[in-house]
Design a protein around this motif. Structure first.
Motif, PDB file in Angstrom:
ATOM      1  N   MET A   1       0.852  -1.198   0.000  1.00 11.00           N
ATOM      2  CA  MET A   1       0.000   0.000   0.000  1.00 11.00           C
ATOM      3  C   MET A   1       0.888   1.249   0.000  1.00 11.00           C
ATOM      4  O   MET A   1       1.837   1.343   0.757  1.00 11.00           O
ATOM      5  CB  MET A   1      -0.859  -0.024   1.267  1.00 11.00           C
ATOM      6  N   LYS A   2       0.558   2.211  -0.846  1.00  9.16           N
ATOM      7  CA  LYS A   2       1.356   3.429  -0.959  1.00  9.16           C
ATOM      8  C   LYS A   2       0.809   4.509  -0.027  1.00  9.16           C
ATOM      9  O   LYS A   2      -0.389   4.545   0.254  1.00  9.16           O
ATOM     10  CB  LYS A   2       1.298   3.950  -2.403  1.00  9.16           C
ATOM     11  N   GLU A   3       1.706   5.407   0.379  1.00  7.48           N
ATOM     12  CA  GLU A   3       1.312   6.484   1.291  1.00  7.48           C
ATOM     13  C   GLU A   3       0.100   7.264   0.789  1.00  7.48           C
ATOM     14  O   GLU A   3      -0.871   7.451   1.504  1.00  7.48           O
ATOM     15  CB  GLU A   3       2.467   7.488   1.458  1.00  7.48           C
ATOM     16  N   PHE A   4       0.196   7.726  -0.465  1.00  6.72           N
ATOM     17  CA  PHE A   4      -0.839   8.640  -0.932  1.00  6.72           C
ATOM     18  C   PHE A   4      -2.182   7.956  -1.158  1.00  6.72           C
ATOM     19  O   PHE A   4      -3.229   8.560  -0.928  1.00  6.72           O
ATOM     20  CB  PHE A   4      -0.377   9.395  -2.189  1.00  6.72           C
ATOM     21  N   SER A   5      -2.149   6.684  -1.579  1.00 12.87           N
ATOM     22  CA  SER A   5      -3.429   6.009  -1.768  1.00 12.87           C
ATOM     23  C   SER A   5      -4.073   5.712  -0.417  1.00 12.87           C
ATOM     24  O   SER A   5      -5.298   5.734  -0.278  1.00 12.87           O
ATOM     25  CB  SER A   5      -3.273   4.740  -2.623  1.00 12.87           C
ATOM     26  N   PHE A   6      -3.246   5.492   0.597  1.00  8.65           N
ATOM     27  CA  PHE A   6      -3.784   5.265   1.940  1.00  8.65           C
ATOM     28  C   PHE A   6      -4.442   6.549   2.459  1.00  8.65           C
ATOM     29  O   PHE A   6      -5.554   6.524   2.986  1.00  8.65           O
ATOM     30  CB  PHE A   6      -2.658   4.822   2.879  1.00  8.65           C
ATOM     31  N   ILE A   7      -3.753   7.671   2.267  1.00 15.26           N
ATOM     32  CA  ILE A   7      -4.322   8.948   2.732  1.00 15.26           C
ATOM     33  C   ILE A   7      -5.621   9.252   1.984  1.00 15.26           C
ATOM     34  O   ILE A   7      -6.612   9.684   2.584  1.00 15.26           O
ATOM     35  CB  ILE A   7      -3.295  10.096   2.552  1.00 15.26           C
ATOM     36  N   ALA A   8      -5.622   8.980   0.673  1.00 15.84           N
ATOM     37  CA  ALA A   8      -6.836   9.220  -0.114  1.00 15.84           C
ATOM     38  C   ALA A   8      -7.984   8.362   0.399  1.00 15.84           C
ATOM     39  O   ALA A   8      -9.132   8.818   0.512  1.00 15.84           O
ATOM     40  CB  ALA A   8      -6.556   8.932  -1.593  1.00 15.84           C
ATOM     41  N   ALA A   9      -7.665   7.106   0.753  1.00 15.26           N
ATOM     42  CA  ALA A   9      -8.702   6.203   1.269  1.00 15.26           C
ATOM     43  C   ALA A   9      -9.266   6.726   2.586  1.00 15.26           C
ATOM     44  O   ALA A   9     -10.483   6.719   2.809  1.00 15.26           O
ATOM     45  CB  ALA A   9      -8.127   4.795   1.447  1.00 15.26           C
ATOM     46  N   ILE A  10      -8.381   7.202   3.466  1.00  9.84           N
ATOM     47  CA  ILE A  10      -8.840   7.754   4.751  1.00  9.84           C
ATOM     48  C   ILE A  10      -9.726   8.978   4.510  1.00  9.84           C
ATOM     49  O   ILE A  10     -10.756   9.144   5.157  1.00  9.84           O
ATOM     50  CB  ILE A  10      -7.627   8.118   5.649  1.00  9.84           C
ATOM     51  N   ARG A  11      -9.341   9.816   3.550  1.00 10.25           N
ATOM     52  CA  ARG A  11     -10.163  11.005   3.268  1.00 10.25           C
ATOM     53  C   ARG A  11     -11.563  10.603   2.823  1.00 10.25           C
ATOM     54  O   ARG A  11     -12.554  11.211   3.228  1.00 10.25           O
ATOM     55  CB  ARG A  11      -9.520  11.865   2.178  1.00 10.25           C
ATOM     56  N   ARG A  12     -11.627   9.569   1.989  1.00  7.64           N
ATOM     57  CA  ARG A  12     -12.944   9.096   1.541  1.00  7.64           C
ATOM     58  C   ARG A  12     -13.750   8.558   2.717  1.00  7.64           C
ATOM     59  O   ARG A  12     -14.942   8.818   2.841  1.00  7.64           O
ATOM     60  CB  ARG A  12     -12.786   8.015   0.464  1.00  7.64           C
ATOM     61  N   MET A  13     -13.083   7.790   3.596  1.00 10.75           N
ATOM     62  CA  MET A  13     -13.797   7.227   4.743  1.00 10.75           C
ATOM     63  C   MET A  13     -14.349   8.322   5.648  1.00 10.75           C
ATOM     64  O   MET A  13     -15.426   8.193   6.208  1.00 10.75           O
ATOM     65  CB  MET A  13     -12.825   6.390   5.599  1.00 10.75           C
ATOM     66  N   LEU A  14     -13.562   9.383   5.818  1.00 13.46           N
ATOM     67  CA  LEU A  14     -13.937  10.422   6.775  1.00 13.46           C
ATOM     68  C   LEU A  14     -15.035  11.333   6.260  1.00 13.46           C
ATOM     69  O   LEU A  14     -15.822  11.857   7.027  1.00 13.46           O
ATOM     70  CB  LEU A  14     -12.706  11.274   7.139  1.00 13.46           C
ATOM     71  N   GLY A  15     -15.078  11.526   4.938  1.00 16.46           N
ATOM     72  CA  GLY A  15     -16.050  12.462   4.386  1.00 16.46           C
ATOM     73  C   GLY A  15     -15.689  13.889   4.770  1.00 16.46           C
ATOM     74  O   GLY A  15     -14.582  14.147   5.241  1.00 16.46           O
ATOM     75  N   PRO A  16     -16.625  14.837   4.559  1.00 13.54           N
ATOM     76  CA  PRO A  16     -16.295  16.238   4.851  1.00 13.54           C
ATOM     77  C   PRO A  16     -16.048  16.475   6.337  1.00 13.54           C
ATOM     78  O   PRO A  16     -16.632  15.795   7.182  1.00 13.54           O
ATOM     79  CB  PRO A  16     -17.534  17.002   4.379  1.00 13.54           C
ATOM     80  N   ALA A  17     -15.166  17.434   6.637  1.00 15.38           N
ATOM     81  CA  ALA A  17     -14.826  17.733   8.036  1.00 15.38           C
ATOM     82  C   ALA A  17     -16.044  18.294   8.774  1.00 15.38           C
ATOM     83  O   ALA A  17     -16.840  19.028   8.210  1.00 15.38           O
ATOM     84  CB  ALA A  17     -13.672  18.739   8.078  1.00 15.38           C
ATOM     85  N   ARG A  18     -16.200  17.893  10.026  1.00 16.25           N
ATOM     86  CA  ARG A  18     -17.289  18.391  10.879  1.00 16.25           C
ATOM     87  C   ARG A  18     -16.692  19.044  12.116  1.00 16.25           C
ATOM     88  O   ARG A  18     -15.635  18.625  12.578  1.00 16.25           O
ATOM     89  CB  ARG A  18     -18.164  17.212  11.344  1.00 16.25           C
ATOM     90  N   ALA A  19     -17.407  20.030  12.669  1.00 14.62           N
ATOM     91  CA  ALA A  19     -16.915  20.720  13.873  1.00 14.62           C
ATOM     92  C   ALA A  19     -16.571  19.701  14.949  1.00 14.62           C
ATOM     93  O   ALA A  19     -17.279  18.705  15.077  1.00 14.62           O
ATOM     94  CB  ALA A  19     -17.987  21.674  14.385  1.00 14.62           C
ATOM     95  N   PRO A  20     -15.490  19.870  15.734  1.00 15.95           N
ATOM     96  CA  PRO A  20     -14.633  21.056  15.743  1.00 15.95           C
ATOM     97  C   PRO A  20     -13.546  21.053  14.684  1.00 15.95           C
ATOM     98  O   PRO A  20     -12.707  21.945  14.681  1.00 15.95           O
ATOM     99  CB  PRO A  20     -14.012  20.988  17.137  1.00 15.95           C
ATOM    100  N   VAL A  21     -13.570  20.052  13.773  1.00 14.74           N
ATOM    101  CA  VAL A  21     -12.540  20.017  12.731  1.00 14.74           C
ATOM    102  C   VAL A  21     -12.961  20.931  11.578  1.00 14.74           C
ATOM    103  O   VAL A  21     -13.965  20.672  10.919  1.00 14.74           O
ATOM    104  CB  VAL A  21     -12.326  18.580  12.212  1.00 14.74           C
ATOM    105  N   GLN A  22     -12.220  22.015  11.350  1.00 14.55           N
ATOM    106  CA  GLN A  22     -12.560  22.923  10.266  1.00 14.55           C
ATOM    107  C   GLN A  22     -11.811  22.505   9.002  1.00 14.55           C
ATOM    108  O   GLN A  22     -12.368  22.465   7.925  1.00 14.55           O
ATOM    109  CB  GLN A  22     -12.152  24.343  10.666  1.00 14.55           C
ATOM    110  N   VAL A  23     -10.549  22.172   9.169  1.00 12.69           N
ATOM    111  CA  VAL A  23      -9.748  21.627   8.071  1.00 12.69           C
ATOM    112  C   VAL A  23      -9.207  20.297   8.566  1.00 12.69           C
ATOM    113  O   VAL A  23      -8.559  20.237   9.612  1.00 12.69           O
ATOM    114  CB  VAL A  23      -8.570  22.561   7.722  1.00 12.69           C
ATOM    115  N   GLY A  24      -9.515  19.197   7.856  1.00 13.62           N
ATOM    116  CA  GLY A  24      -9.077  17.883   8.302  1.00 13.62           C
ATOM    117  C   GLY A  24      -7.970  17.335   7.424  1.00 13.62           C
ATOM    118  O   GLY A  24      -7.145  18.092   6.903  1.00 13.62           O
TER     119      GLY A  24
END
Lengths: 325, 325
Positions: A1-24
């Motif tokens: 597994m590559k670094e960037f594809s793992f980060i991309a996968a986590i971003r998809r799992m998390l969806g848009p940031a919700r308070a208190p996270v403004q930038v995730g």
């Protein structure tokens, strides 16, 4: 597994940031609201054999380097450092002396930046020396974090210093033997990076900054992150400083490849109106002893393009996946 | 170099905490001021082969366990979780499927606790799977963090649940083969720890808590931290629950050694007036399905003592230095 594809996968799992996270996940650092001032948090791991080597610099310098690299993400967000947390994983055979020198380096480098070590973790294991640092900062009053997503067509693209210089230094270190004069600057850049807090404050005071990112993946990769986050493209007209060309020649490397490719420069890449930046170039150079290099401009046409005398050529930003060397 | 001597050296280097650090290295978590509410921050590393094994539980459960273990420090300070940062170091041969399951576990466990993953780092290296988590929390309005240093002579010492249970579970897992019925509870305790946020809130609402710490080093080690930080001693009259004695017998282990020794229980150890706690014991048991176990009392005479029918005996708290197993 590559670094960037793992980060991309986590971003998809998390969806848009919700308070208190403004930038995730997906910028240099996270921004959390709910405090008097927005909190900015980043985490970085440095592993022996991948990110540094104890044969290249003593533990104290390794520690200082790790601190600056981690704080660099805060600098790129426009935040001011507040505290540092350090998780150290030691190989079982690490000497006490080296461990203590590392600790001293972490404490001293944090204090120097106004980010005292306030906690962390220690583990002893069968693996390479690994430092994972968490830096906490906050935005100064009235400031909104500088993001990767704020580049707009028509803005110029600038970088503090010369992208690729650290890569040349790393290459020189890897080849061993005495360092030729042409490569000393690169070696210093690689071994002693610094977080550009002063540079950011200088620029933020005088111009309206667009997107800001720190160069940790290399110009192509990091500009690629900006273009993707901002949904724009860029047209570059790279002009290589003579000393950079000499260093490339000394190593037998292609300047474009070094300039755009993976490199741990920790310089700031930013977009802004060219008319605002140009009057600052001479002052910046005098004050920070390096160039404010104009690379090209942001365009609405997607992709990263190199302008040539005869037209334009698309390049694929190669992102920096660190591998064991 | 040992974990605890390294931490002690860092504490000496740092000296007393300075603003914005109110509580620095040396408690379960750091407390930072300067925000509307004090921020509480902790960091924890979990390494395969030392802290967990993928042959004992799938990646998703490993991730959930790491999240609870990290959050446990926030619970012991009386903080509420806000965000989670995750640095993952993958061995090069880790399957994508396992990496993604781990990511899903981290995101889900964080969300469940109101601490969404907001950032982190990913590295690929030649070493064991390692997770370093940073948890950010804040104190609820009007609360001061619960510290290790607040134990006073005359207070009773209590623990939620049975210290040493996780150690028995770990021992059972290490011996392989089917788990005898007597050890199932211990195995569950080891594999599925949980941060005692609800327990802490229940107690904090009803009694005036003295010192609080989470059991991560084992009763002897963690009570030792409290005694040292509070400059007091303790006299224990351990009463072992019958199921605990059966589990020890099943493994051929000494109850006192298991009760006091290294164990990853993540229960809360606290001091308080006995008269305030006793009326809560039955309610606590009904609500949380485990005992509020009275262990003994805090004394002004330094050291950790076990009361015996014929007098008292001093024990040396053995702290938990994880080693590769």
């Amino acid at each position: 597994m590559k670094e960037f594809s793992f980060i991309a996968a986590i971003r998809r799992m998390l969806g848009p940031a919700r308070a208190p996270v403004q930038v995730g996940v997906g910028d240099d650092a996270a921004v959390l609201t709910g405090s008097r001032r927005p909190q900015v948090v980043t985490m970085d791991t440095q592993i022996e054999g991948i990110h540094f080597r104890l044969e290249w610099q003593p533990p104290r310098a390794v520690a200082a380097r790790a601190v600056e690299i981690t704080l660099s993400d805060l600098a790129a967000m426009g935040a001011r450092p507040k505290a540092l947390f350090v998780a150290v994983s030691f190989p079982e055979n690490l000497q006490s002396r080296a461990a203590l020198a590392l600790a001293r380096g972490l404490c001293a480098a944090g204090n120097r930046r106004g980010a005292p070590v306030a906690g962390g973790n220690v583990a002893v294991y069968q693996g390479p020396l690994a430092l994972t640092l968490t830096a906490l900062g906050e935005l100064p009053p009235g400031r909104t974090a500088f993001l990767r997503s704020a580049a707009r067509p028509g803005e110029a693209v600038y970088v503090t210093g010369v992208p690729g210089l650290a890569r040349l230094g790393l290459e020189a270190l890897s080849r061993r033997g005495p360092t030729p004069r042409e490569l000393r600057q690169g070696v210093k850049k690689f071994l002693q990076p610094h977080a550009c807090f002063e540079e950011l404050e200088f620029l933020a005071k005088k111009i309206r900054l667009g997107a800001v990112i720190d160069l940790s993946d290399g110009l192509g990769g990091d500009l690629g992150h900006v273009l993707e986050a901002s949904a724009v493209g860029a047209e570059l007209e790279p002009r290589y400083p003579p000393s950079f060309l000499r260093a490339c020649r000394c190593l037998g490397l292609e300047p474009e490849e070094c300039f755009l490719g993976p490199s741990d420069d920790y310089e700031l890449l930013f977009t802004a109106r060219q008319g605002q930046v140009e009057p600052l170039v001479a002052v910046f150079k005098k004050r920070f002893r390096r160039d404010l290099l104009r690379l090209g401009r942001i365009s609405s046409r997607r992709g990263l393009w190199i302008l040539t005398p005869t037209g334009r050529r698309r390049v694929t930003p190669r992102s920096f996946e660190h591998t064991t060397s």
